[in-house]
Design a protein around this motif. Structure first.
Motif, mmCIF file in Angstrom:
data_model
loop_
_atom_site.group_PDB
_atom_site.id
_atom_site.type_symbol
_atom_site.label_atom_id
_atom_site.label_comp_id
_atom_site.label_asym_id
_atom_site.label_seq_id
_atom_site.Cartn_x
_atom_site.Cartn_y
_atom_site.Cartn_z
ATOM 1 N N LYS A 230 0.811 -1.207 0.000
ATOM 2 C CA LYS A 230 0.000 0.000 0.000
ATOM 3 C C LYS A 230 0.852 1.268 0.000
ATOM 4 C CE LYS A 230 -3.962 -2.110 2.305
ATOM 5 N NZ LYS A 230 -4.793 -2.140 3.526
ATOM 6 N N SER A 231 2.029 1.230 0.649
ATOM 7 C CA SER A 231 2.870 2.421 0.730
ATOM 8 C C SER A 231 3.778 2.596 -0.480
ATOM 9 C CB SER A 231 3.713 2.367 2.015
ATOM 10 O OG SER A 231 4.560 1.224 1.987
ATOM 11 N N GLN A 232 4.388 1.505 -0.987
ATOM 12 C CA GLN A 232 5.345 1.596 -2.087
ATOM 13 C C GLN A 232 4.864 0.929 -3.365
ATOM 14 O OE1 GLN A 232 9.062 0.024 -0.698
ATOM 15 N NE2 GLN A 232 9.136 1.335 1.121
ATOM 16 N N GLY A 233 4.114 -0.155 -3.245
ATOM 17 C CA GLY A 233 3.703 -0.889 -4.441
ATOM 18 C C GLY A 233 2.734 -0.110 -5.318
ATOM 19 N N LEU A 234 1.748 0.565 -4.693
ATOM 20 C CA LEU A 234 0.804 1.332 -5.487
ATOM 21 C C LEU A 234 1.475 2.523 -6.160
ATOM 22 C CD1 LEU A 234 -2.285 1.327 -3.089
ATOM 23 C CD2 LEU A 234 -1.978 0.008 -5.185
ATOM 24 N N ALA A 235 2.459 3.149 -5.455
ATOM 25 C CA ALA A 235 3.158 4.298 -6.052
ATOM 26 C C ALA A 235 4.031 3.891 -7.235
ATOM 27 C CB ALA A 235 4.003 4.995 -4.986
ATOM 28 N N SER A 236 4.488 2.641 -7.285
ATOM 29 C CA SER A 236 5.327 2.189 -8.406
ATOM 30 C C SER A 236 4.545 1.951 -9.692
ATOM 31 C CB SER A 236 6.061 0.911 -8.009
ATOM 32 O OG SER A 236 5.138 -0.142 -7.791
ATOM 33 N N ARG A 237 3.198 1.920 -9.597
ATOM 34 C CA ARG A 237 2.316 1.725 -10.759
ATOM 35 C C ARG A 237 2.566 0.395 -11.448
ATOM 36 N NH1 ARG A 237 2.549 7.830 -13.384
ATOM 37 N NH2 ARG A 237 1.865 8.918 -11.502
ATOM 38 N N ARG A 454 -4.672 11.308 -10.055
ATOM 39 C CA ARG A 454 -6.060 11.210 -9.607
ATOM 40 C C ARG A 454 -6.510 9.751 -9.522
ATOM 41 N NH1 ARG A 454 -10.840 10.635 -11.823
ATOM 42 N NH2 ARG A 454 -9.962 10.554 -13.934
ATOM 43 N N ARG A 455 -6.128 8.980 -10.538
ATOM 44 C CA ARG A 455 -6.514 7.562 -10.508
ATOM 45 C C ARG A 455 -5.823 6.824 -9.374
ATOM 46 N NH1 ARG A 455 -6.684 5.620 -16.888
ATOM 47 N NH2 ARG A 455 -8.422 6.996 -17.509
ATOM 48 N N LEU A 456 -4.553 7.207 -9.095
ATOM 49 C CA LEU A 456 -3.855 6.571 -7.984
ATOM 50 C C LEU A 456 -4.530 6.897 -6.657
ATOM 51 C CD1 LEU A 456 -1.410 4.929 -7.043
ATOM 52 C CD2 LEU A 456 -0.114 7.059 -6.923
ATOM 53 N N SER A 457 -4.927 8.182 -6.491
ATOM 54 C CA SER A 457 -5.655 8.546 -5.264
ATOM 55 C C SER A 457 -6.993 7.827 -5.190
ATOM 56 C CB SER A 457 -5.863 10.061 -5.217
ATOM 57 O OG SER A 457 -6.626 10.501 -6.319
ATOM 58 N N ASP A 458 -7.685 7.698 -6.366
ATOM 59 C CA ASP A 458 -8.957 6.953 -6.371
ATOM 60 C C ASP A 458 -8.739 5.489 -6.002
ATOM 61 O OD1 ASP A 458 -10.180 9.257 -7.140
ATOM 62 O OD2 ASP A 458 -10.243 8.753 -9.278
ATOM 63 N N ILE A 459 -7.638 4.910 -6.500
ATOM 64 C CA ILE A 459 -7.343 3.510 -6.176
ATOM 65 C C ILE A 459 -7.083 3.363 -4.680
ATOM 66 C CG2 ILE A 459 -5.621 1.687 -6.480
ATOM 67 C CD1 ILE A 459 -5.380 2.618 -9.416
ATOM 68 N N LYS A 460 -6.329 4.326 -4.110
ATOM 69 C CA LYS A 460 -6.065 4.271 -2.664
ATOM 70 C C LYS A 460 -7.351 4.408 -1.867
ATOM 71 C CE LYS A 460 -1.298 5.966 -2.765
ATOM 72 N NZ LYS A 460 -0.370 7.030 -2.325
ATOM 73 N N GLU A 461 -8.220 5.342 -2.292
ATOM 74 C CA GLU A 461 -9.508 5.491 -1.605
ATOM 75 C C GLU A 461 -10.347 4.223 -1.719
ATOM 76 O OE1 GLU A 461 -11.411 8.886 -3.198
ATOM 77 O OE2 GLU A 461 -10.008 10.337 -2.299
ATOM 78 N N ILE A 462 -10.328 3.618 -2.921
ATOM 79 C CA ILE A 462 -11.093 2.373 -3.098
ATOM 80 C C ILE A 462 -10.535 1.270 -2.204
ATOM 81 C CG2 ILE A 462 -11.596 0.545 -4.757
ATOM 82 C CD1 ILE A 462 -11.766 2.753 -6.904
ATOM 83 N N HIS A 463 -9.181 1.204 -2.101
ATOM 84 C CA HIS A 463 -8.578 0.216 -1.206
ATOM 85 C C HIS A 463 -8.996 0.460 0.245
ATOM 86 C CE1 HIS A 463 -5.984 -2.386 -3.603
ATOM 87 N NE2 HIS A 463 -5.674 -1.343 -4.368
ATOM 88 N N GLU A 464 -8.997 1.744 0.643
ATOM 89 C CA GLU A 464 -9.423 2.057 2.004
ATOM 90 C C GLU A 464 -10.877 1.687 2.221
ATOM 91 O OE1 GLU A 464 -7.725 3.094 4.572
ATOM 92 O OE2 GLU A 464 -5.842 3.098 3.485
ATOM 93 N N GLN A 465 -11.726 1.996 1.221
ATOM 94 C CA GLN A 465 -13.136 1.635 1.351
ATOM 95 C C GLN A 465 -13.317 0.127 1.416
ATOM 96 O OE1 GLN A 465 -15.146 3.504 -1.911
ATOM 97 N NE2 GLN A 465 -14.796 5.602 -1.153
ATOM 98 N N ARG A 467 -11.096 -2.012 2.503
ATOM 99 C CA ARG A 467 -10.623 -2.464 3.820
ATOM 100 C C ARG A 467 -11.656 -2.150 4.906
ATOM 101 N NH1 ARG A 467 -8.233 -0.170 7.940
ATOM 102 N NH2 ARG A 467 -8.114 1.829 6.849
ATOM 103 N N ALA A 468 -12.213 -0.915 4.848
ATOM 104 C CA ALA A 468 -13.228 -0.560 5.843
ATOM 105 C C ALA A 468 -14.464 -1.447 5.717
ATOM 106 C CB ALA A 468 -13.612 0.912 5.691
ATOM 107 N N ALA A 469 -14.883 -1.708 4.463
ATOM 108 C CA ALA A 469 -16.048 -2.580 4.265
ATOM 109 C C ALA A 469 -15.766 -3.999 4.743
ATOM 110 C CB ALA A 469 -16.443 -2.588 2.785
ATOM 111 N N ALA A 470 -14.531 -4.473 4.486
ATOM 112 C CA ALA A 470 -14.179 -5.819 4.951
ATOM 113 C C ALA A 470 -14.178 -5.884 6.468
ATOM 114 C CB ALA A 470 -12.807 -6.213 4.393
ATOM 115 N N GLU A 471 -13.598 -4.843 7.113
ATOM 116 C CA GLU A 471 -13.600 -4.828 8.576
ATOM 117 C C GLU A 471 -15.016 -4.744 9.118
ATOM 118 O OE1 GLU A 471 -11.135 -1.653 9.771
ATOM 119 O OE2 GLU A 471 -9.244 -2.628 9.189
ATOM 120 N N GLU A 472 -15.851 -3.902 8.491
ATOM 121 C CA GLU A 472 -17.240 -3.789 8.950
ATOM 122 C C GLU A 472 -17.986 -5.107 8.775
ATOM 123 O OE1 GLU A 472 -21.141 -0.904 8.213
ATOM 124 O OE2 GLU A 472 -19.310 -0.673 7.017
#
Length: 633
Positions: A230-237, A454-465, A467-472
């Motif tokens: 999540k910290s380095q892999g997504l930024a490497s594209r 923008r797409r990278l930020s959207d991907i990060k937000e989707i990952h967070e969502q 993760r949050a949905a999975a935890e919920e």
């Protein structure tokens, strides 16, 4: 109120308050029950408020007063707005106790919404089971080891305690039965040669600790892998597999480079062997120059062979390598020892000389490097001066025919200028479309960069969502399992239909009472309206009658008497109405007084007065006892 009291008593029992089964109302609560209920509720809400306060009342009155004041202060700190003091607990009244207990029960944690700090799911059920087991063990009195039964020995002994020792376990990294993920050799190893987990530990007691450690290592590895992705892999594209494949390749190259560097370095044995050979050659040459030591030819033969000795242990190997079968005289031994001593001294001197020569070599190398630097700088200066000299020589050669050379130079300058202008015009023709193309490409690149960001930020937000949905979802699944377990653990003999019917009856009674109250209010309004209409009609009728009779009363004596009777009748009716109104007011006052009497009866004033008198006598007796002790002391 009886139904509310039953619900309140049931809630108190759920939180550990020991109340008799036949108890049905707060009116039946004693002082000890009230104090125990308040202390246990405060302990569940905030244990710091009742730290050091026991739920059992002491026999002394002064201690009882102190406990009552402490509980009152704790309730005020918790936010209770009503009047509370020591008298609320020691000389209680039913309304005050009901208000206080309802406040405390509302502050207690609910069963439907667990406290945020309390875990849910299987872990929560396990913790509650552990807590129940600990409470059960704490409720048992402590017994000395000689008096313990077998059950007490298991619960209060140390036979089940084990040290936390672990061993490394070998487990299959992937499923051994999946042929597409594991090779046949590895699968054969897992199936035939890999021992089971219970056989890999030397002691049976170490199995649980080893499994816990292995599980913790696996979980932490997965978490670190996800965090790095999540910290380095997504930024490497890159994709998930490409990122880890490239990281694996980088690690392999780094290891190979380290191994290559280590293999190129000279080892210590090679260095010592070369130094030993140089040292032995030096010793041989010095020995030949001296030309002495002819008596001990065998010693020389063994001492100056470089294949048998090193530089540090030369003399010791030479002495040990002499044939043990030869018998030497005392003189030969002495001569050999002297020769060995002299050779050792020579070796030390040569070592010192070698060190000095090494230092001198270093100095000479340093001076040589400095001389090389100076030579290079001199060559650079010389080259610069030669260039300057060449230019000056050419200038001097041109001075002989200055006018022709100047005209030629002028022509060359003009042609060069024209050529530069022509090249500039051509470059301008090529530069303008290139600049426009560069600007377009730059804008396109910037837009693509913005789009990718923008797409990278959207991907990060989707990952967070996600993760949050999975935890919920996980929390809801655990909550569902816990509720299902609680539902299965509930007593089956209680009929839900009975509780539902009871609640519906209560709701029906409340609705019926509301309808009756609404009907009474409407009847009262209609009656008041009718009374107002009759009163107005009576006043108007009297006014009209009075006016008519008064006119006729001036001429007729009988009409004058009728007018007097009419005035007396009106006055008597007014008094009668006032009397009726006063009677209604008095009846309302009587009802209010009856309600106050019932309220005071609920406060148990007489019994509280009797308790106060008894407590006063007890305090007086305690004071007299203390005074007598002081006088005796």
């Amino acid at each position: 109120m009886e139904e509310a009291d039953r619900i309140l008593i049931r809630s108190l029992r759920l939180f550990g308050v020991e109340l008799p089964e036949e108890l049905q109302s707060l009116r039946e609560f004693s002082t000890e029950m009230i104090v125990e209920a308040v202390v246990r509720c405060l302990h569940v809400i905030d244990p710091s408020l009742v730290s050091g306060i026991s739920h059992m009342l002491p026999p002394g009155m002064s201690a009882r007063f102190r406990i009552g004041m402490s509980l009152a202060q704790a309730c005020q700190d918790l936010g209770f707005q009503g009047e509370v003091g020591y008298q609320t607990f020691l000389y209680s009244s039913e309304p005050d106790i009901r208000q206080l207990l309802m406040f405390l029960v509302e502050k207690l944690p609910r069963d439907s919404s667990e406290d945020t700090d309390q875990p849910i799911g299987k872990s929560g059920a396990l913790q509650r089971a552990i807590a129940a087991k600990i409470r059960e063990q704490l409720s048992l009195p402590w017994m000395p080891p000689s008096c313990r039964t077998a059950r007490l020995q298991r619960m209060q002994g140390c036979c089940l305690m084990r040290h936390f020792h672990t061993q490394r376990l070998v487990l299959p990294e992937k499923c051994p039965f999946a042929s597409d993920t594991v090779s046949s050799d590895v699968r054969d190893f897992y199936e035939k040669y890999l021992p089971t987990v219970t056989a890999q530990v030397s002691r049976r007691a170490q199995l649980a600790a080893s499994l816990l450690e292995r599980s913790l290592a696996d979980v932490s590895g997965v978490q670190e892998r996800e965090a790095e992705w999540k910290s380095q892999g997504l930024a490497s594209r890159l994709s998930y597999e490409e990122y880890w494949q490239r990281k694996h390749q980088r690690l392999q190259k780094r290891v190979q480079e380290q191994l290559r560097q280590c293999s190129q370095r000279p080892t210590g044995s090679q260095f010592s062997a070369g130094a030993s050979e140089d040292l032995m050659d030096t010793l041989s040459r010095s020995r030949q120059e001296q030309g002495k030591g002819s008596r001990s030819t065998p010693t020389e033969r063994f001492t100056f062979k470089p294949e048998l000795a090193s530089s540090a242990g030369l003399m010791a190997v030479a002495v040990e390598s002499l044939p043990s079968s030869r018998k030497l005289d005392q003189d030969n031994r002495t001569q050999q020892e002297e020769e060995v001593t002299s050779l050792q001294q020579q070796l030390e001197q040569l070592s010192v000389q070698i060190e000095e020569a090494g230092a001198e070599v270093k100095k000479l190398n340093l001076g040589l490097m400095q001389v090389e630097d100076g030579r290079k700088q001199s060559e650079l200066h010389l080259a610069e001066k030669e260039d300057v000299m060449k230019v000056k020589r050419q200038t001097v050669a041109l001075l002989s025919d200055a006018e022709n050379n100047l005209s030629k130079l002028q022509l060359v300058v003009e042609s060069s200028t024209k050529r530069i202008v022509h090249l500039a015009s051509q470059w301008e023709k090529h530069r303008v479309p290139l600049v426009e193309q560069y600007r377009e490409l730059k804008k396109l690149h910037q837009s693509r960069e913005l789009e990718s960001s923008r797409r990278l930020s959207d991907i990060k937000e989707i990952h967070e969502q996600i993760r949050a949905a999975a935890e919920e979802a996980k929390c809801k699944e655990l909550l569902y399992k816990q509720l299902l377990t609680d539902h299965e653990n509930l007593p089956k003999d209680v009929s839900r239909a009975a509780y539902t019917q009871r609640i519906l009856e209560i709701v029906g009674n409340i609705k019926k009472q509301k309808e009756e109250i609404t009907k009474i209010l409407s009847d009262t309004k209609e009656l008041q309206k009718e009374i107002n209409n009759l009163t107005g009609k009576l006043d108007r009728t009297f006014a009209v009658t009075d006016e008519l009779v008064y006119k006729d009363a001036k001429r007729d004596e009988a009409v004058r008497k009728a007018y007097k009777y009419l005035a007396a009748l009106h006055e008597n009716c007014s008094q009668l109405i006032e009397t009726i109104e006063d009677t209604g007011t008095i009846m309302r006052g009587i009802r209010d007084l009856e309600e106050q009497i019932e309220t005071e009866a609920g406060k148990r004033t007489l019994s509280n007065l009797e308790k106060i008198l008894e407590d006063y006598k007890c305090i007086k007796q305690e004071n007299m006892t203390l005074l007598s002790r002081i006088r005796e002391g």
